[in-house]
Design a protein around this motif. Structure first.
Motif, PDB file in Angstrom:
ATOM      1  N   ALA A 226      -4.376 -18.731 -14.123  1.00 33.93           N
ATOM      2  CA  ALA A 226      -4.449 -17.415 -13.490  1.00 33.93           C
ATOM      3  C   ALA A 226      -3.233 -17.165 -12.615  1.00 33.93           C
ATOM      4  O   ALA A 226      -2.675 -18.089 -12.000  1.00 33.93           O
ATOM      5  N   LEU A 227      -2.814 -15.920 -12.568  1.00 31.67           N
ATOM      6  CA  LEU A 227      -1.686 -15.538 -11.730  1.00 31.67           C
ATOM      7  C   LEU A 227      -2.089 -15.553 -10.254  1.00 31.67           C
ATOM      8  O   LEU A 227      -3.256 -15.320  -9.903  1.00 31.67           O
ATOM      9  N   THR A 228      -1.125 -15.838  -9.418  1.00 31.97           N
ATOM     10  CA  THR A 228      -1.313 -15.746  -7.979  1.00 31.97           C
ATOM     11  C   THR A 228      -0.576 -14.508  -7.495  1.00 31.97           C
ATOM     12  O   THR A 228       0.631 -14.381  -7.708  1.00 31.97           O
ATOM     13  N   PHE A 229      -1.287 -13.603  -6.849  1.00 31.24           N
ATOM     14  CA  PHE A 229      -0.696 -12.346  -6.427  1.00 31.24           C
ATOM     15  C   PHE A 229      -0.299 -12.404  -4.960  1.00 31.24           C
ATOM     16  O   PHE A 229      -1.069 -12.866  -4.110  1.00 31.24           O
ATOM     17  N   ASP A 230       0.916 -11.959  -4.688  1.00 30.00           N
ATOM     18  CA  ASP A 230       1.433 -11.883  -3.325  1.00 30.00           C
ATOM     19  C   ASP A 230       1.382 -10.434  -2.871  1.00 30.00           C
ATOM     20  O   ASP A 230       1.705  -9.508  -3.627  1.00 30.00           O
ATOM     21  N   ILE A 231       0.986 -10.255  -1.613  1.00 31.95           N
ATOM     22  CA  ILE A 231       0.848  -8.908  -1.056  1.00 31.95           C
ATOM     23  C   ILE A 231       1.760  -8.786   0.156  1.00 31.95           C
ATOM     24  O   ILE A 231       1.685  -9.600   1.080  1.00 31.95           O
ATOM     25  N   LYS A 232       2.618  -7.799   0.140  1.00 30.69           N
ATOM     26  CA  LYS A 232       3.490  -7.533   1.279  1.00 30.69           C
ATOM     27  C   LYS A 232       3.196  -6.138   1.802  1.00 30.69           C
ATOM     28  O   LYS A 232       3.177  -5.170   1.029  1.00 30.69           O
ATOM     29  N   THR A 233       2.968  -6.044   3.105  1.00 31.63           N
ATOM     30  CA  THR A 233       2.611  -4.780   3.740  1.00 31.63           C
ATOM     31  C   THR A 233       3.688  -4.406   4.733  1.00 31.63           C
ATOM     32  O   THR A 233       4.123  -5.242   5.535  1.00 31.63           O
ATOM     33  N   ALA A 234       4.138  -3.158   4.710  1.00 33.02           N
ATOM     34  CA  ALA A 234       5.204  -2.693   5.593  1.00 33.02           C
ATOM     35  C   ALA A 234       4.818  -1.356   6.206  1.00 33.02           C
ATOM     36  O   ALA A 234       3.995  -0.608   5.653  1.00 33.02           O
ATOM     37  N   THR A 235       5.406  -1.079   7.360  1.00 34.90           N
ATOM     38  CA  THR A 235       5.181   0.193   8.038  1.00 34.90           C
ATOM     39  C   THR A 235       6.507   0.744   8.534  1.00 34.90           C
ATOM     40  O   THR A 235       7.418  -0.023   8.892  1.00 34.90           O
ATOM     41  N   ASP A 236       6.626   2.049   8.541  1.00 37.10           N
ATOM     42  CA  ASP A 236       7.830   2.697   9.055  1.00 37.10           C
ATOM     43  C   ASP A 236       7.730   2.989  10.544  1.00 37.10           C
ATOM     44  O   ASP A 236       8.696   3.472  11.148  1.00 37.10           O
ATOM     45  N   LYS A 237       6.589   2.704  11.136  1.00 36.25           N
ATOM     46  CA  LYS A 237       6.378   3.001  12.556  1.00 36.25           C
ATOM     47  C   LYS A 237       6.637   1.755  13.392  1.00 36.25           C
ATOM     48  O   LYS A 237       5.858   0.794  13.332  1.00 36.25           O
ATOM     49  N   PRO A 238       7.737   1.685  14.139  1.00 34.65           N
ATOM     50  CA  PRO A 238       8.020   0.508  14.962  1.00 34.65           C
ATOM     51  C   PRO A 238       6.990   0.353  16.077  1.00 34.65           C
ATOM     52  O   PRO A 238       6.490   1.334  16.620  1.00 34.65           O
ATOM     53  N   GLY A 239       6.682  -0.901  16.398  1.00 42.24           N
ATOM     54  CA  GLY A 239       5.741  -1.182  17.472  1.00 42.24           C
ATOM     55  C   GLY A 239       4.296  -1.217  17.047  1.00 42.24           C
ATOM     56  O   GLY A 239       3.412  -1.481  17.873  1.00 42.24           O
TER      57      GLY A 239
END
Length: 412
Positions: A226-239
């Motif tokens: 089975a594949l292992t899925f990586d999740i990356k979360t980003a935001t444009d709002k600093p702080g």
């Protein structure tokens, strides 16, 4: 004698015993070369990695299954291993986050793939990743030609691909790869986009060896596990990163069905936590290198003390003449101390210069592009030189200062 005259006398004595002095200075140079070289290379690599973390986005974090890699350990013992994040969980998490953040989901397909086109093959070290529509933006990759995947291609799992510059140079050196077909992993793909050249990326291929597929395409490909899925979360709002990480933790716990009171079955890693891990590892390497360099410097100080003692014995009559002409014990002590310090500074300066060049050379081999000048470590090296000179020269200088002028004049 003035300090300047003492320095001149030190150089005169060095020229009189040049070979012996050079060998001692070289021992000190080797010690400082090891010390400054290790510290410089570590700091240079840390700077390069910090730039890499910054390029990946300061306001982002990743989610990984806890225990599925060797990152999660307690006291050197690997913790409980939880199931990897699967495709359904990744999609549910992305849907749950909604418009609060940008979520990129990807899966590692192969790190040793071979691309073929027009009878030409690449090296079998191309990296194949399956990613969604946010993958390129969150990773900081830009297109130089072509386009990203359409929503239809993402939903249907079409055989399309975005490739890196190294793949283009190998398979299509004189033409654009966009619109061309390439074979990989038993399938034929249409190239729709070309990534900008990224460089070595700290020893890896960066984006240059990357072949990106739609996430659904990667999920449909035949595989042994089975594949292992990586999740990356980003935001444009600093702080807002800390708040967003807390929100993501709660939603991923719900997606993973972690029971109340149970520890998280996943880890949340930001660039700050990776930098903290890097600081911890580099600190241990610095400590080990410093111990080895200290042992070398200790040998250099013993050798220097031996030379100064021999110098005092050889110049006993000269010391007697100086005292007979009015030189005080303090002036004699200063003369020999300054001579020891001059020898240390000569050898130490060479070692520091070689250490800076060698440290940057090691960092360059690993992939660092910048030249790092460690002013702090250089100043520390010079202070060590003076300290070694004082500690090694004090006893011989005191012995010279305590000589009786009458006995010294009779010495042959």
């Amino acid at each position: 004698m003035s300090p300047l005259e003492n320095v001149r006398e030190a150089f005169r004595s060095i020229r009189a015993n040049l070979l012996r002095t050079v060998l001692t200075a070289l021992i000190l140079s080797i010690g400082l070369f090891a010390l400054v070289g290790i510290l410089t290379s570590i700091d240079a690599m840390k700077n390069a990695l910090s730039e890499t973390f910054a390029s990946l986005g300061a306001n982002s974090f990743e989610l990984h299954a806890k225990g599925y890699t060797n990152r999660f350990q307690r006291g050197g013992v690997k913790g409980k291993q939880y199931p990897p994040i699967d495709y359904l969980q990744a999609k549910l998490y992305k849907k749950a986050m909604g418009d609060d953040a940008q979520v990129g989901v990807s899966a590692f397909i192969s790190g040793a793939a071979e691309m073929k086109a027009n009878g030409i093959k690449t090296n079998p070290n191309m990296q194949v990743i399956a990613g969604d529509e946010n993958y390129l933006k969150i990773q900081g990759y830009n297109l130089s030609e072509g386009r990203i995947f359409s929503q239809t291609e993402l939903n249907s799992g079409a055989n399309v691909m975005v490739v890196g510059d190294e793949i283009k140079q190998k398979l299509f050196p004189k033409q654009s790869p966009v619109g061309q077909y390439v074979s990989a992993l038993g399938r034929r793909f249409l190239i729709v986009g070309l990534l900008e050249k990224s460089g070595s990326g700290m020893g890896g291929g960066g984006a240059d060896r990357l072949a990106l597929l739609p996430l659904e395409t990667g999920n449909q490909m035949p595989r042994q596990r089975a594949l292992t899925f990586d999740i990356k979360t980003a935001t444009d709002k600093p702080g807002t990163l800390a708040y967003l990480m807390g929100q993501a933790t709660g939603k991923m716990r719900a997606v993973r069905h972690d029971r109340l009171g149970q520890e998280d079955s996943f880890t949340v890693e930001s660039s700050e936590s990776l930098a903290a891990d890097l600081d911890s590892i580099s600190g241990k390497v610095k400590a080990g290198g410093s111990v080895m360099a200290f042992i070398t410097l200790l040998g250099a100080s013993i050798a220097l003390m031996n030379i100064m003692l021999v110098s005092v014995t050889e110049r006993t009559r000269e010391i007697g003449i100086r005292k007979a002409l009015g030189a005080t014990a303090l002036q004699i002590r200063q003369q020999f101390l300054i001579e020891a310090i001059v020898i240390c500074l000569l050898g130490g300066t060479l070692g520091i210069v070689l250490g800076v060049l060698g440290g940057n050379g090691v960092a360059k081999l690993i992939g660092s592009e910048s030249f790092y000048v460690p002013w702090g470590w250089m100043m520390l090296g010079l202070l060590i030189c003076v300290g070694v000179g004082l500690s090694s020269g004090y006893y011989p200088a005191s012995k010279a200062a305590a000589l009786d002028p009458i006995d010294s004049l009779r010495y042959e």
